[in-house]
Design a protein around this motif. Structure first.
Motif, PDB file in Angstrom:
ATOM      1  N   VAL A 153      45.062 100.706 -21.861  1.00  7.84           N
ATOM      2  CA  VAL A 153      46.334 100.095 -22.251  1.00  7.84           C
ATOM      3  C   VAL A 153      47.416 101.147 -22.044  1.00  7.84           C
ATOM      4  O   VAL A 153      47.259 102.301 -22.470  1.00  7.84           O
ATOM      5  N   VAL A 154      48.477 100.779 -21.349  1.00 10.43           N
ATOM      6  CA  VAL A 154      49.610 101.690 -21.171  1.00 10.43           C
ATOM      7  C   VAL A 154      50.771 101.148 -21.996  1.00 10.43           C
ATOM      8  O   VAL A 154      51.148  99.978 -21.853  1.00 10.43           O
ATOM      9  N   ILE A 155      51.314 101.998 -22.857  1.00  9.51           N
ATOM     10  CA  ILE A 155      52.453 101.566 -23.684  1.00  9.51           C
ATOM     11  C   ILE A 155      53.728 102.071 -23.018  1.00  9.51           C
ATOM     12  O   ILE A 155      53.951 103.279 -22.916  1.00  9.51           O
ATOM     13  N   GLY A 156      54.535 101.139 -22.525  1.00 16.81           N
ATOM     14  CA  GLY A 156      55.790 101.503 -21.851  1.00 16.81           C
ATOM     15  C   GLY A 156      55.822 100.960 -20.434  1.00 16.81           C
ATOM     16  O   GLY A 156      54.971 101.300 -19.621  1.00 16.81           O
ATOM     17  N   GLY A 157      56.797 100.116 -20.167  1.00 17.08           N
ATOM     18  CA  GLY A 157      56.942  99.519 -18.827  1.00 17.08           C
ATOM     19  C   GLY A 157      58.129 100.098 -18.088  1.00 17.08           C
ATOM     20  O   GLY A 157      58.831  99.403 -17.361  1.00 17.08           O
ATOM     21  N   GLY A 158      58.372 101.418 -18.295  1.00 16.95           N
ATOM     22  CA  GLY A 158      59.364 102.151 -17.500  1.00 16.95           C
ATOM     23  C   GLY A 158      58.646 102.758 -16.293  1.00 16.95           C
ATOM     24  O   GLY A 158      57.466 102.472 -16.038  1.00 16.95           O
ATOM     25  N   PHE A 159      59.345 103.623 -15.551  1.00 16.75           N
ATOM     26  CA  PHE A 159      58.760 104.221 -14.342  1.00 16.75           C
ATOM     27  C   PHE A 159      57.422 104.892 -14.637  1.00 16.75           C
ATOM     28  O   PHE A 159      56.426 104.657 -13.970  1.00 16.75           O
ATOM     29  N   LEU A 160      57.426 105.752 -15.662  1.00 10.52           N
ATOM     30  CA  LEU A 160      56.237 106.549 -15.946  1.00 10.52           C
ATOM     31  C   LEU A 160      55.054 105.659 -16.309  1.00 10.52           C
ATOM     32  O   LEU A 160      53.942 105.844 -15.798  1.00 10.52           O
ATOM     33  N   GLY A 161      55.297 104.681 -17.190  1.00  8.67           N
ATOM     34  CA  GLY A 161      54.228 103.794 -17.630  1.00  8.67           C
ATOM     35  C   GLY A 161      53.666 102.997 -16.463  1.00  8.67           C
ATOM     36  O   GLY A 161      52.443 102.865 -16.309  1.00  8.67           O
ATOM     37  N   LEU A 162      54.536 102.484 -15.608  1.00  9.25           N
ATOM     38  CA  LEU A 162      54.062 101.660 -14.497  1.00  9.25           C
ATOM     39  C   LEU A 162      53.303 102.499 -13.478  1.00  9.25           C
ATOM     40  O   LEU A 162      52.295 102.062 -12.928  1.00  9.25           O
ATOM     41  N   GLU A 163      53.772 103.723 -13.253  1.00  6.01           N
ATOM     42  CA  GLU A 163      53.051 104.578 -12.300  1.00  6.01           C
ATOM     43  C   GLU A 163      51.683 104.978 -12.874  1.00  6.01           C
ATOM     44  O   GLU A 163      50.695 105.030 -12.145  1.00  6.01           O
ATOM     45  N   ALA A 164      51.630 105.211 -14.182  1.00  8.20           N
ATOM     46  CA  ALA A 164      50.337 105.517 -14.816  1.00  8.20           C
ATOM     47  C   ALA A 164      49.407 104.306 -14.704  1.00  8.20           C
ATOM     48  O   ALA A 164      48.235 104.426 -14.333  1.00  8.20           O
ATOM     49  N   VAL A 240      47.509 105.102 -23.010  1.00 10.08           N
ATOM     50  CA  VAL A 240      48.480 106.064 -22.488  1.00 10.08           C
ATOM     51  C   VAL A 240      49.843 105.706 -23.076  1.00 10.08           C
ATOM     52  O   VAL A 240      50.321 104.584 -22.910  1.00 10.08           O
ATOM     53  N   ILE A 241      50.440 106.681 -23.770  1.00 12.65           N
ATOM     54  CA  ILE A 241      51.765 106.426 -24.341  1.00 12.65           C
ATOM     55  C   ILE A 241      52.813 106.988 -23.378  1.00 12.65           C
ATOM     56  O   ILE A 241      52.875 108.191 -23.128  1.00 12.65           O
ATOM     57  N   ALA A 242      53.568 106.080 -22.796  1.00 14.26           N
ATOM     58  CA  ALA A 242      54.595 106.480 -21.812  1.00 14.26           C
ATOM     59  C   ALA A 242      55.888 105.771 -22.197  1.00 14.26           C
ATOM     60  O   ALA A 242      56.420 104.963 -21.445  1.00 14.26           O
ATOM     61  N   ALA A 243      56.335 106.049 -23.388  1.00 20.47           N
ATOM     62  CA  ALA A 243      57.501 105.339 -23.918  1.00 20.47           C
ATOM     63  C   ALA A 243      58.595 106.344 -24.256  1.00 20.47           C
ATOM     64  O   ALA A 243      59.076 106.429 -25.383  1.00 20.47           O
ATOM     65  N   GLY A 244      58.963 107.129 -23.283  1.00 19.58           N
ATOM     66  CA  GLY A 244      60.062 108.073 -23.478  1.00 19.58           C
ATOM     67  C   GLY A 244      59.596 109.511 -23.643  1.00 19.58           C
ATOM     68  O   GLY A 244      58.388 109.783 -23.711  1.00 19.58           O
ATOM     69  N   ILE A 245      60.574 110.412 -23.679  1.00 16.73           N
ATOM     70  CA  ILE A 245      60.259 111.840 -23.767  1.00 16.73           C
ATOM     71  C   ILE A 245      61.040 112.476 -24.923  1.00 16.73           C
ATOM     72  O   ILE A 245      62.086 111.981 -25.312  1.00 16.73           O
ATOM     73  N   THR A 246      60.479 113.568 -25.429  1.00 18.91           N
ATOM     74  CA  THR A 246      61.148 114.337 -26.483  1.00 18.91           C
ATOM     75  C   THR A 246      61.389 115.752 -25.950  1.00 18.91           C
ATOM     76  O   THR A 246      60.427 116.448 -25.611  1.00 18.91           O
ATOM     77  N   PRO A 247      62.639 116.182 -25.844  1.00 15.34           N
ATOM     78  CA  PRO A 247      62.899 117.540 -25.345  1.00 15.34           C
ATOM     79  C   PRO A 247      62.235 118.598 -26.246  1.00 15.34           C
ATOM     80  O   PRO A 247      62.188 118.435 -27.465  1.00 15.34           O
TER      81      PRO A 247
END
Ligand SMILES: Cc1cc2nc3c(=O)[nH]c(=O)nc-3n(C[C@H](O)[C@H](O)[C@H](O)COP(=O)(O)OP(=O)(O)OC[C@H]3O[C@@H](n4cnc5c(N)ncnc54)[C@H](O)[C@@H]3O)c2cc1C
Length: 409
Positions: A153-164, A240-247
């Motif tokens: 399961v990939v959480i996040g349908g942004g670029f990173l999530g879709l590529e994962a 896979v959690i791909a729902a944004g980044i934290t600096p």
């Protein structure tokens, strides 16, 4: 304490942006530093992080990701300490201390610590089998997991999530993508573009659920299922959690530097301490942070000038950066505004047979945004029109057909 030279530039972090800074510094005619010392949290020298998606999909190998050969650092007299992150900055003594106990004096210090996958604060996030997609270590682990398990399961349908998701699918996993927004890539695509993308990915075998959020990750030691806000349970072996980044700002905060969402800098990339600079995904200029490599590269150009010329007027000014999805066979280009507001008109062109779609957003006869799906070769040309704020009225009727038609007009 390690050997000290009079003028030492210390760089904390060796990602893509720090590497670009090094490359810009070594070609400067005058360098005010006798030594450049780099400390990196990761065990590998700087590599092309963007290409991790291709590595996961099996379209690239690790060697091809390397940005420079080891000789290059030796040749340019740069000392790189891999796998030895900086753990503290002493601003009074102008030293940094690392995890292995080294202490290094600096004349100037650059923080290029990037960011990490954002946590969602979900119950079960620390279970085995729950991970981000950020670095080489994560990618190796994803590849290994895909060889042993079947469901993800990939959480996040942004670029990173879709590529994962697409990478794991191409390695044989049954993948479900969970996306909170109403359509995929909702920051880069309008609704039609998002629907076309969903259709293309569904045809490849991905299962996509939009407007849904996970509420818990379930398992004893290993993750076994994801629970959704409508009570649905999805069985899985990997999340896979791909729902944004934290600096990564902890180091800077502990040293007392001014931080908000990221490390605050001025247009010369200087932090609240004039001897310390920050750039890339760990920095914030006014209220803007950065999640793409191009602004980081522009910052590296500016910082190389600033570090080498005390009277430099170079200054970083954020601009609109186009984005592309890196999934082979699904070309997508997006730049600037993606949805119309009260002052914007849209020119829309769609070919239902070939699934090509183009939406151009126009305000006061100036192009303000372009969303292209299926055929993206004119993307850079549209981007130029947006950057240059050209008056498009002479060729507006041809605009949707791209560069050649407009130039002929
Ligand atoms: C899979 C993937 C695909 C991507 N695709 C794209 C794309 O197509 N287009 C695009 O523009 N961007 C893309 N990005 C984002 C892009 O990679 C980043 O914007 C870019 O790498 C940021 O560079 P950086 O140097 O600021 O940070 P990073 O590359 O994250 O590097 C920071 C480094 O600092 C190290 N570090 C952290 N803390 C410390 C410390 N205390 N001491 C020493 N070292 C430390 C970290 O370990 C890391 O190696 C992608 C990212 C990922 C993960």
């Amino acid at each position: 304490m390690s050997a000290q030279a009079e003028q030492t530039l210390v760089i904390c972090g060796h990602g893509m942006v720090a590497q670009r800074l090094l490359e810009k510094l070594v070609v400067q005619p005058q360098r005010p530093f006798e030594r450049i010392v780099v400390f990196n949290g990761e065990a590998s020298p700087a590599y092309n992080r963007i290409q991790l998606s291709a590595l996961l999909a099996g379209d690239a190998n690790e060697d091809s990701l390397q940005l420079q050969q080891p000789d290059w650092y030796r040749h340019n007299n740069i000392t790189v300490n891999q796998g030895d992150p900086v753990t503290a900055i002493n601003r009074e003594d102008r030293t940094v201390t690392t995890a292995s106990g080294q202490t290094q004096r600096y004349t100037s210090l650059v923080l290029a610590t990037g960011s990490r996958s954002a946590s969602l604060g979900l119950e079960g996030e620390s279970l085995e089998g729950v991970m981000g997609f950020r670095d080489l270590k994560d990618t190796r682990q994803l590849i290994q997991t895909s060889q042993r398990h079947r469901r993800a399961v990939v959480i996040g349908g942004g670029f990173l999530g879709l590529e994962a998701a697409e990478g794991l699918r191409s390695r044989g996993m049954a993948v479900t993508v969970l996306h909170r927004g109403s359509h995929l890539l909702n920051r880069q695509l309008d609704e039609t573009g998002g629907a076309l993308l969903e259709q293309a990915l569904t045809e490849r075998g991905l299962s996509i659920r939009t407007q849904t959020s996970p509420v818990a990750l379930i398992g004893r030691n290993l993750v076994r299922a994801v629970q959704l806000d409508d009570e649905t349970l999805i069985s899985t072996d990997l999340v896979v959690i791909a729902a944004g980044i934290t600096p990564n700002t902890e180091l800077a905060r502990e040293a007392g530097l001014d931080c908000e969402r990221a490390i605050r800098v001025n247009p010369q990339l200087q932090t609240s301490d004039p001897q310390i600079f920050a750039l890339g995904e760990c920095c914030q200029l006014e209220n803007q942070t950065f999640g793409l490599v191009e602004p980081g590269y522009q910052q590296a150009d500016v910082l190389a000038q600033v570090l080498c010329h005390s009277d430099s007027q170079a200054a970083f000014a954020p601009s609109t950066i186009p984005t592309r999805l890196k999934i082979s066979g699904i070309p997508i280009f997006s730049c600037g505004q993606t949805d119309a507001d009260a002052e914007t008109e849209s020119v829309i062109w769609q070919d239902y047979d070939t699934n090509r779609y183009c939406r151009l957003l126009i305000r006061d006869q100036r192009l303000t945004g372009a969303v292209l799906f299926g055929e993206t070769s004119d993307g850079p040309w549209y981007n130029e029109r947006i950057q240059q704020a050209d008056d498009i009225s002479p060729y507006r009727a041809h605009l949707a057909f791209g560069k050649h038609y407009c130039e002929a007009a």
